[in-house]
Design a protein around this motif. Structure first.
Motif, PDB file in Angstrom:
ATOM      1  N   ALA A 182      32.321 -14.524  18.242  1.00  0.00           N
ATOM      2  CA  ALA A 182      33.035 -13.326  19.395  1.00  0.00           C
ATOM      3  C   ALA A 182      34.461 -13.960  19.574  1.00  0.00           C
ATOM      4  CB  ALA A 182      32.161 -13.287  20.537  1.00  0.00           C
ATOM      5  N   ILE A 183      34.443 -15.608  19.807  1.00  0.00           N
ATOM      6  CA  ILE A 183      35.431 -15.985  20.209  1.00  0.00           C
ATOM      7  C   ILE A 183      36.695 -15.949  19.066  1.00  0.00           C
ATOM      8  CG2 ILE A 183      36.666 -18.420  20.863  1.00  0.00           C
ATOM      9  CD1 ILE A 183      33.826 -19.094  21.797  1.00  0.00           C
ATOM     10  N   LEU A 184      36.042 -16.397  17.904  1.00  0.00           N
ATOM     11  CA  LEU A 184      37.371 -15.984  16.916  1.00  0.00           C
ATOM     12  C   LEU A 184      37.804 -14.587  16.846  1.00  0.00           C
ATOM     13  CD1 LEU A 184      35.568 -18.297  14.029  1.00  0.00           C
ATOM     14  CD2 LEU A 184      37.503 -18.830  15.515  1.00  0.00           C
ATOM     15  N   ILE A 185      36.968 -13.656  16.972  1.00  0.00           N
ATOM     16  CA  ILE A 185      37.611 -12.243  16.856  1.00  0.00           C
ATOM     17  C   ILE A 185      38.160 -11.762  18.023  1.00  0.00           C
ATOM     18  CG2 ILE A 185      36.617  -9.817  16.518  1.00  0.00           C
ATOM     19  CD1 ILE A 185      34.241 -11.121  14.486  1.00  0.00           C
ATOM     20  N   MET A 241      24.616 -11.275  11.773  1.00  0.00           N
ATOM     21  CA  MET A 241      25.541 -12.317  12.614  1.00  0.00           C
ATOM     22  C   MET A 241      26.980 -11.551  12.523  1.00  0.00           C
ATOM     23  SD  MET A 241      26.677 -15.905  11.981  1.00  0.00           S
ATOM     24  CE  MET A 241      25.010 -16.369  11.452  1.00  0.00           C
ATOM     25  N   LEU A 242      27.361 -10.999  11.788  1.00  0.00           N
ATOM     26  CA  LEU A 242      28.681 -10.633  11.798  1.00  0.00           C
ATOM     27  C   LEU A 242      28.961  -9.438  12.758  1.00  0.00           C
ATOM     28  CD1 LEU A 242      31.700 -10.804  10.658  1.00  0.00           C
ATOM     29  CD2 LEU A 242      30.977  -9.488   8.742  1.00  0.00           C
ATOM     30  N   THR A 243      27.971  -8.551  12.601  1.00  0.00           N
ATOM     31  CA  THR A 243      28.051  -7.236  13.241  1.00  0.00           C
ATOM     32  C   THR A 243      28.016  -7.717  15.001  1.00  0.00           C
ATOM     33  OG1 THR A 243      26.799  -6.195  11.745  1.00  0.00           O
ATOM     34  CG2 THR A 243      26.843  -5.192  13.771  1.00  0.00           C
ATOM     35  N   GLY A 257      32.701  -9.862  20.215  1.00  0.00           N
ATOM     36  CA  GLY A 257      34.135  -9.894  20.344  1.00  0.00           C
ATOM     37  C   GLY A 257      35.004  -8.670  21.027  1.00  0.00           C
ATOM     38  N   ILE A 258      34.454  -7.687  21.007  1.00  0.00           N
ATOM     39  CA  ILE A 258      34.902  -6.382  21.553  1.00  0.00           C
ATOM     40  C   ILE A 258      34.649  -6.326  23.166  1.00  0.00           C
ATOM     41  CG2 ILE A 258      34.823  -3.897  21.686  1.00  0.00           C
ATOM     42  CD1 ILE A 258      34.136  -3.756  18.688  1.00  0.00           C
ATOM     43  N   MET A 259      33.512  -6.901  23.308  1.00  0.00           N
ATOM     44  CA  MET A 259      32.899  -6.812  24.673  1.00  0.00           C
ATOM     45  C   MET A 259      33.724  -7.720  25.416  1.00  0.00           C
ATOM     46  SD  MET A 259      28.780  -6.392  24.016  1.00  0.00           S
ATOM     47  CE  MET A 259      28.649  -6.342  25.821  1.00  0.00           C
ATOM     48  N   VAL A 267      39.210 -17.691  28.767  1.00  0.00           N
ATOM     49  CA  VAL A 267      38.507 -17.881  27.371  1.00  0.00           C
ATOM     50  C   VAL A 267      37.115 -18.375  28.175  1.00  0.00           C
ATOM     51  CG1 VAL A 267      38.398 -19.150  25.598  1.00  0.00           C
ATOM     52  CG2 VAL A 267      40.423 -18.276  26.385  1.00  0.00           C
ATOM     53  N   VAL A 268      36.924 -19.078  29.035  1.00  0.00           N
ATOM     54  CA  VAL A 268      35.482 -19.512  29.352  1.00  0.00           C
ATOM     55  C   VAL A 268      34.817 -18.319  30.018  1.00  0.00           C
ATOM     56  CG1 VAL A 268      34.254 -20.978  30.969  1.00  0.00           C
ATOM     57  CG2 VAL A 268      36.539 -21.890  29.739  1.00  0.00           C
ATOM     58  N   LEU A 269      35.517 -17.757  30.806  1.00  0.00           N
ATOM     59  CA  LEU A 269      34.713 -16.485  31.286  1.00  0.00           C
ATOM     60  C   LEU A 269      34.273 -15.395  30.176  1.00  0.00           C
ATOM     61  CD1 LEU A 269      36.925 -15.204  34.197  1.00  0.00           C
ATOM     62  CD2 LEU A 269      34.697 -16.310  34.511  1.00  0.00           C
ATOM     63  N   GLY A 270      34.944 -15.507  28.898  1.00  0.00           N
ATOM     64  CA  GLY A 270      34.434 -14.828  27.724  1.00  0.00           C
ATOM     65  C   GLY A 270      33.383 -15.284  27.010  1.00  0.00           C
ATOM     66  N   ILE A 271      33.350 -16.579  27.132  1.00  0.00           N
ATOM     67  CA  ILE A 271      32.444 -17.381  26.518  1.00  0.00           C
ATOM     68  C   ILE A 271      31.224 -17.193  27.234  1.00  0.00           C
ATOM     69  CG2 ILE A 271      31.704 -19.601  25.892  1.00  0.00           C
ATOM     70  CD1 ILE A 271      34.313 -20.533  25.216  1.00  0.00           C
ATOM     71  N   GLY A 272      31.145 -17.226  28.484  1.00  0.00           N
ATOM     72  CA  GLY A 272      30.075 -16.837  29.307  1.00  0.00           C
ATOM     73  C   GLY A 272      29.401 -15.562  29.200  1.00  0.00           C
ATOM     74  N   ARG A 273      30.522 -14.844  29.054  1.00  0.00           N
ATOM     75  CA  ARG A 273      29.881 -13.145  28.890  1.00  0.00           C
ATOM     76  C   ARG A 273      29.240 -12.989  27.575  1.00  0.00           C
ATOM     77  NH1 ARG A 273      31.981  -7.681  29.620  1.00  0.00           N
ATOM     78  NH2 ARG A 273      29.820  -6.366  28.726  1.00  0.00           N
ATOM     79  N   ALA A 274      29.687 -13.928  26.599  1.00  0.00           N
ATOM     80  CA  ALA A 274      29.250 -13.901  24.868  1.00  0.00           C
ATOM     81  C   ALA A 274      27.852 -14.334  25.011  1.00  0.00           C
ATOM     82  CB  ALA A 274      30.106 -14.182  24.127  1.00  0.00           C
ATOM     83  N   ILE A 275      27.598 -15.628  25.388  1.00  0.00           N
ATOM     84  CA  ILE A 275      26.700 -16.517  25.156  1.00  0.00           C
ATOM     85  C   ILE A 275      25.330 -15.882  26.208  1.00  0.00           C
ATOM     86  CG2 ILE A 275      26.989 -18.215  26.868  1.00  0.00           C
ATOM     87  CD1 ILE A 275      26.015 -20.155  25.038  1.00  0.00           C
ATOM     88  N   GLY A 276      25.827 -15.139  27.226  1.00  0.00           N
ATOM     89  CA  GLY A 276      24.750 -14.690  28.186  1.00  0.00           C
ATOM     90  C   GLY A 276      24.362 -13.042  27.790  1.00  0.00           C
TER      91      GLY A 276
END
Length: 288
Positions: free
Chosen positions: A80-83, A145-147, A153-155, A206-215
């Motif tokens: 998600a980060i890479l995309i 995983m890709l999906t 990534g969109i979220m 970016v950290v907020l995005g990581i938190g959103r993705a991992i949670g």
């Protein structure tokens, strides 16, 4: 009299603000006590190596290895980060330094709208649109995983974009004007002077995005496939830690339930490490 009233109101507001701050701290403390109080005994009973490094999750056989879910969360978040992050940063730069004033309100409203869309709506979009598209493109099951990485990534786009745009706009105009005065082009001034000056705020986004993705839970459950085996590649299904907790907590009991709470402890530690790392990076950039 007016001075006395002003002092009283100031004291009252200080008490209210202090109470609000203490409530937040108390709520976090209660969460920590609940998680660690119920999760640590389960980890010790199962065994730390077996729990963290075990490759099989079969509660019916008393096998509680969460390594597949840990790797699943890491891989999906990294994807998600890479995309999402590069697109979000470019969007933020466009909105802050390139976007015409006529269309800026429309772009800003669109980004804010994306941030307000519920996770289940994103998941339904992924299930109805992205999963069939990936199935048609790859000839495999579209729940992979890709999906999941593409959907996450969109979220995270609006979260990172809003924070990064604010950081870029907070850079003083003198930085940009000074760069132009030295003969730099508009693009070089933006990307080599303004954007690096905003790296602390951008990093926070970016950290907020990581938190959103991992949670994230619901959207991942709907598109990731939810297989409990070790991740085997981009075009195979997997299960994340959050999905594991949500899918099994409804019927779990005894050690199974405690193992799911322990999974929440691991997730909490992951997020804590991410936040501490960012704080350290911020301090480092402040002293450079």
């Amino acid at each position: 009299m007016r001075k006395d009233k002003g002092k009283i109101s100031e004291i009252v507001m200080k008490v209210i603000f202090l109470a609000a701050a203490c409530t937040s701290v108390f709520a976090v403390a209660l969460i920590c006590v609940f998680l660690f109080g119920n999760g640590i005994p389960a980890i010790l009973e199962i065994g730390v190596p077996k729990f963290l490094l075990g490759q099989k999750w079969k509660p019916s056989n008393n096998l509680f290895g969460i390594l597949p879910m840990i790797l699943g969360s890491i891989y999906v978040t990294a994807g998600a980060i890479l995309i999402g992050v590069p697109i979000a940063l470019l969007t933020a730069i466009f909105m802050a330094r390139y976007c015409p004033k006529r269309i800026y309100p429309l772009v800003k409203a669109t980004v804010n709208l994306m941030a307000g869309i519920p996770s289940v709506v994103y998941g339904f979009f992924g299930l109805v649109v992205i999963v069939p598209f990936m199935r048609q493109m790859t000839g495999r099951d579209g729940s992979t995983m890709l999906t999941a990485s593409l959907l996450l990534g969109i979220m995270i786009l609006p979260t990172v974009t809003i924070q990064a745009e604010s950081a870029v706009r907070s850079v003083p105009d003198s930085y940009y004007e000074g760069s132009l005065a030295l003969g730099a082009t508009h693009e070089r001034s933006v990307f080599c002077t303004v954007f690096p000056a905003a790296k602390s705020g951008v990093m926070a986004g970016v950290v907020l995005g990581i938190g959103r993705a991992i949670g994230e839970t619901m959207a991942v459950i709907m598109v990731a496939g939810n297989q409990t085996w070790m991740p085997q590649g981009l075009l195979y299904g997997l299960r994340t830690m959050t999905a594991n907790i949500v899918m099994e907590m409804g019927y779990a009991a005894d050690l199974h339930r405690e193992a799911l709470i322990a999974t929440g402890v691991v997730l909490f530690v992951f997020i804590l490490i991410i936040n501490l790392s960012v704080s350290a990076l911020k301090r480092r950039t402040m002293y450079e």
